[in-house]
Write a protein that holds these residues in place. Structure first.
Motif, PDB file in Angstrom:
ATOM      1  N   ALA A  36       0.843  -1.191   0.000  1.00  0.00           N
ATOM      2  CA  ALA A  36       0.000   0.000   0.000  1.00  0.00           C
ATOM      3  C   ALA A  36       0.876   1.237   0.000  1.00  0.00           C
ATOM      4  O   ALA A  36       1.964   1.259   0.588  1.00  0.00           O
ATOM      5  CB  ALA A  36      -0.912  -0.016   1.216  1.00  0.00           C
ATOM      6  N   ASP A  37       0.412   2.292  -0.667  1.00  0.00           N
ATOM      7  CA  ASP A  37       1.162   3.537  -0.705  1.00  0.00           C
ATOM      8  C   ASP A  37       0.991   4.299   0.609  1.00  0.00           C
ATOM      9  O   ASP A  37      -0.082   4.282   1.223  1.00  0.00           O
ATOM     10  CB  ASP A  37       0.662   4.421  -1.853  1.00  0.00           C
ATOM     11  CG  ASP A  37       0.900   3.788  -3.211  1.00  0.00           C
ATOM     12  OD1 ASP A  37       1.624   2.780  -3.264  1.00  0.00           O
ATOM     13  OD2 ASP A  37       0.352   4.298  -4.198  1.00  0.00           O
ATOM     14  N   GLU A  38       2.049   4.992   1.029  1.00  0.00           N
ATOM     15  CA  GLU A  38       1.954   5.930   2.140  1.00  0.00           C
ATOM     16  C   GLU A  38       1.602   7.295   1.557  1.00  0.00           C
ATOM     17  O   GLU A  38       2.319   7.809   0.700  1.00  0.00           O
ATOM     18  CB  GLU A  38       3.270   6.004   2.914  1.00  0.00           C
ATOM     19  CG  GLU A  38       3.226   6.991   4.070  1.00  0.00           C
ATOM     20  CD  GLU A  38       4.529   7.080   4.831  1.00  0.00           C
ATOM     21  OE1 GLU A  38       4.648   7.960   5.705  1.00  0.00           O
ATOM     22  OE2 GLU A  38       5.445   6.268   4.546  1.00  0.00           O
ATOM     23  N   LEU A  39       0.486   7.869   1.980  1.00  0.00           N
ATOM     24  CA  LEU A  39       0.015   9.131   1.434  1.00  0.00           C
ATOM     25  C   LEU A  39       0.580  10.294   2.235  1.00  0.00           C
ATOM     26  O   LEU A  39       0.522  10.310   3.467  1.00  0.00           O
ATOM     27  CB  LEU A  39      -1.519   9.188   1.455  1.00  0.00           C
ATOM     28  CG  LEU A  39      -2.251   8.046   0.731  1.00  0.00           C
ATOM     29  CD1 LEU A  39      -3.759   8.244   0.813  1.00  0.00           C
ATOM     30  CD2 LEU A  39      -1.800   7.946  -0.719  1.00  0.00           C
ATOM     31  N   MET A  40       1.127  11.285   1.526  1.00  0.00           N
ATOM     32  CA  MET A  40       1.641  12.497   2.156  1.00  0.00           C
ATOM     33  C   MET A  40       1.080  13.694   1.413  1.00  0.00           C
ATOM     34  O   MET A  40       1.127  13.742   0.182  1.00  0.00           O
ATOM     35  CB  MET A  40       3.173  12.531   2.131  1.00  0.00           C
ATOM     36  CG  MET A  40       3.838  11.471   2.978  1.00  0.00           C
ATOM     37  SD  MET A  40       5.633  11.726   3.086  1.00  0.00           S
ATOM     38  CE  MET A  40       6.082  10.395   4.194  1.00  0.00           C
ATOM     39  N   THR A  41       0.539  14.640   2.154  1.00  0.00           N
ATOM     40  CA  THR A  41      -0.078  15.819   1.554  1.00  0.00           C
ATOM     41  C   THR A  41       0.919  16.967   1.486  1.00  0.00           C
ATOM     42  O   THR A  41       1.532  17.335   2.500  1.00  0.00           O
ATOM     43  CB  THR A  41      -1.318  16.251   2.358  1.00  0.00           C
ATOM     44  OG1 THR A  41      -2.240  15.158   2.412  1.00  0.00           O
ATOM     45  CG2 THR A  41      -2.001  17.447   1.698  1.00  0.00           C
ATOM     46  N   TRP A  42       1.091  17.529   0.302  1.00  0.00           N
ATOM     47  CA  TRP A  42       1.980  18.685   0.121  1.00  0.00           C
ATOM     48  C   TRP A  42       1.190  19.953   0.429  1.00  0.00           C
ATOM     49  O   TRP A  42       0.261  20.318  -0.290  1.00  0.00           O
ATOM     50  CB  TRP A  42       2.533  18.720  -1.292  1.00  0.00           C
ATOM     51  CG  TRP A  42       3.225  19.997  -1.653  1.00  0.00           C
ATOM     52  CD1 TRP A  42       2.867  20.893  -2.610  1.00  0.00           C
ATOM     53  CD2 TRP A  42       4.411  20.535  -1.035  1.00  0.00           C
ATOM     54  NE1 TRP A  42       3.741  21.942  -2.643  1.00  0.00           N
ATOM     55  CE2 TRP A  42       4.707  21.757  -1.682  1.00  0.00           C
ATOM     56  CE3 TRP A  42       5.236  20.096  -0.001  1.00  0.00           C
ATOM     57  CZ2 TRP A  42       5.796  22.542  -1.335  1.00  0.00           C
ATOM     58  CZ3 TRP A  42       6.322  20.881   0.340  1.00  0.00           C
ATOM     59  CH2 TRP A  42       6.606  22.080  -0.320  1.00  0.00           C
ATOM     60  N   GLU A  43       1.567  20.624   1.529  1.00  0.00           N
ATOM     61  CA  GLU A  43       0.937  21.879   1.949  1.00  0.00           C
ATOM     62  C   GLU A  43       1.993  22.947   2.172  1.00  0.00           C
ATOM     63  O   GLU A  43       1.906  23.757   3.088  1.00  0.00           O
ATOM     64  CB  GLU A  43       0.122  21.653   3.226  1.00  0.00           C
ATOM     65  CG  GLU A  43      -1.031  20.669   3.041  1.00  0.00           C
ATOM     66  CD  GLU A  43      -1.788  20.394   4.318  1.00  0.00           C
ATOM     67  OE1 GLU A  43      -3.022  20.519   4.313  1.00  0.00           O
ATOM     68  OE2 GLU A  43      -1.126  20.051   5.330  1.00  0.00           O
ATOM     69  N   ARG A  44       3.038  22.893   1.318  1.00  0.00           N
ATOM     70  CA  ARG A  44       4.164  23.834   1.382  1.00  0.00           C
ATOM     71  C   ARG A  44       4.987  23.669   2.665  1.00  0.00           C
ATOM     72  O   ARG A  44       5.744  24.554   3.045  1.00  0.00           O
ATOM     73  CB  ARG A  44       3.678  25.290   1.233  1.00  0.00           C
ATOM     74  CG  ARG A  44       2.898  25.504  -0.061  1.00  0.00           C
ATOM     75  CD  ARG A  44       2.569  26.962  -0.310  1.00  0.00           C
ATOM     76  NE  ARG A  44       1.735  27.097  -1.477  1.00  0.00           N
ATOM     77  CZ  ARG A  44       2.159  27.061  -2.734  1.00  0.00           C
ATOM     78  NH1 ARG A  44       3.450  26.898  -2.965  1.00  0.00           N
ATOM     79  NH2 ARG A  44       1.320  27.178  -3.747  1.00  0.00           N
ATOM     80  N   ILE A  45       4.838  22.531   3.309  1.00  0.00           N
ATOM     81  CA  ILE A  45       5.666  22.144   4.447  1.00  0.00           C
ATOM     82  C   ILE A  45       6.503  20.955   4.005  1.00  0.00           C
ATOM     83  O   ILE A  45       5.955  19.990   3.454  1.00  0.00           O
ATOM     84  CB  ILE A  45       4.808  21.776   5.674  1.00  0.00           C
ATOM     85  CG1 ILE A  45       3.981  22.982   6.116  1.00  0.00           C
ATOM     86  CG2 ILE A  45       5.685  21.285   6.823  1.00  0.00           C
ATOM     87  CD1 ILE A  45       3.000  22.662   7.221  1.00  0.00           C
ATOM     88  N   PRO A  46       7.838  20.975   4.193  1.00  0.00           N
ATOM     89  CA  PRO A  46       8.677  19.869   3.713  1.00  0.00           C
ATOM     90  C   PRO A  46       8.169  18.510   4.190  1.00  0.00           C
ATOM     91  O   PRO A  46       7.766  18.349   5.346  1.00  0.00           O
ATOM     92  CB  PRO A  46      10.057  20.200   4.300  1.00  0.00           C
ATOM     93  CG  PRO A  46      10.044  21.695   4.448  1.00  0.00           C
ATOM     94  CD  PRO A  46       8.629  22.048   4.819  1.00  0.00           C
ATOM     95  N   LEU A  47       8.178  17.548   3.280  1.00  0.00           N
ATOM     96  CA  LEU A  47       7.725  16.199   3.590  1.00  0.00           C
ATOM     97  C   LEU A  47       8.910  15.363   4.061  1.00  0.00           C
ATOM     98  O   LEU A  47       9.948  15.321   3.405  1.00  0.00           O
ATOM     99  CB  LEU A  47       7.092  15.556   2.353  1.00  0.00           C
ATOM    100  CG  LEU A  47       5.925  16.325   1.708  1.00  0.00           C
ATOM    101  CD1 LEU A  47       5.461  15.609   0.443  1.00  0.00           C
ATOM    102  CD2 LEU A  47       4.782  16.480   2.692  1.00  0.00           C
TER     103      LEU A  47
END
Length: 274
Positions: A24-35
């Motif tokens: 399964a993929d790990e989902l990360m949301t880009w909100e202009r904060i470094p991932l």
């Protein structure tokens, strides 16, 4: 790129794309904060950006981290441990920068990471002036998609211009397709895909498994598609530099319906009939 080097390149790309197909993929949301991305030393980890991106790698990681990018995905493999270090992903179409803080340890996650964009509508409105500067389709969609896919795989990325309306897609297909060209001993593996609604082009690696030359004939293909193009007209015998090529299929149906379903595997000791 020569046919020899391309064949070798396809080998590791296909392995990377499908070695983690069951995770399964790990989902990360880009909100202009470094991932924050953690790597396991010696293990490949895929970042699905779903955009064509260029990767900015600091000199401190040049001998510690292998980075490759293709078809909207970034492939990271750490050779040694290192502390949190920042990478830049730059959208090749609109110039937007996505920041990743990468760290590597002897143990860590290996599942793919999928980047989710929280402000797609706002981003789309900002990209509109850029879209006007993209290359417009100058040929029928199936032809334009096939040409674009071939450029993505064969041409240096710096020479590939973005084309309005063409976007990478995630295929989610089986790692091996046996029903497409059943008349010949050819191993077929999906590589990448691109879409220009309602058409999708699928790039597939074809590898000869026989000790003879195989001429490639689109009339032997089975499935639902509107166009089929081979990168080369024949395959050399297995083990030769010419035993691998690419097939581009253009379809208008859902990807799951493009190919004849794979036959159900028979479990050892299973019964046949009543």
């Amino acid at each position: 790129m020569s046919r020899v080097s391309f064949g070798r390149w396809l080998g590791w790309v296909s392995l990377l794309l499908f070695s983690v197909g069951t995770q399964a993929d790990e989902l990360m949301t880009w909100e202009r904060i470094p991932l924050s991305i953690s790597l396991n030393v010696g293990q490949e980890r895929i970042i699905f950006a779903d955009r064509n991106v260029r990767v900015g790698l600091p000199p401190s990681l040049s001998d510690k981290l292998r980075v490759q990018s293709a078809g909207g995905a970034v492939y990271l493999k750490a050779n040694n441990t290192f502390p949190s270090t920042r990478l830049h992903l730059q959208d090749s179409e609109n110039g937007e920068i996505i920041l990743l803080d990468i760290t590597a340890a002897k143990t860590g996650p290996t599942e793919p990471v999928r980047i989710i964009y929280s402000d797609e509508k706002h981003a789309a409105s900002k990209e509109e002036p850029q879209r006007q500067r993209k290359t417009e389709l100058s040929a029928p969609v199936p032809v334009a998609l096939t040409r674009y896919a071939a450029q993505q795989l064969y041409a240096p990325l710096r020479t590939v211009e973005p084309v309005a309306g063409i976007q990478p897609v995630n295929l989610h297909l089986p790692p091996s397709i046996t029903t497409l060209y059943p008349s010949e001993p050819i191993a077929i593996t999906p590589l990448s895909g691109w879409r220009s609604h309602p058409h999708t082009v699928i790039a597939l690696k074809l590898r000869n498994t026989a000790k003879r030359t195989i001429p490639l004939d689109p009339r032997g293909l089975q499935g639902q598609f509107v166009a089929a193009t081979f990168q080369h007209r024949w395959l050399g015998e297995t083990g030769s530099p010419e035993d691998t090529t690419v097939l581009y299929l253009v379809t208008k149906v859902p990807l799951d319906n493009t190919f004849i379903p794979e036959p159900a595997s028979v479990k050892p000791g299973g019964r046949h009939g009543g």
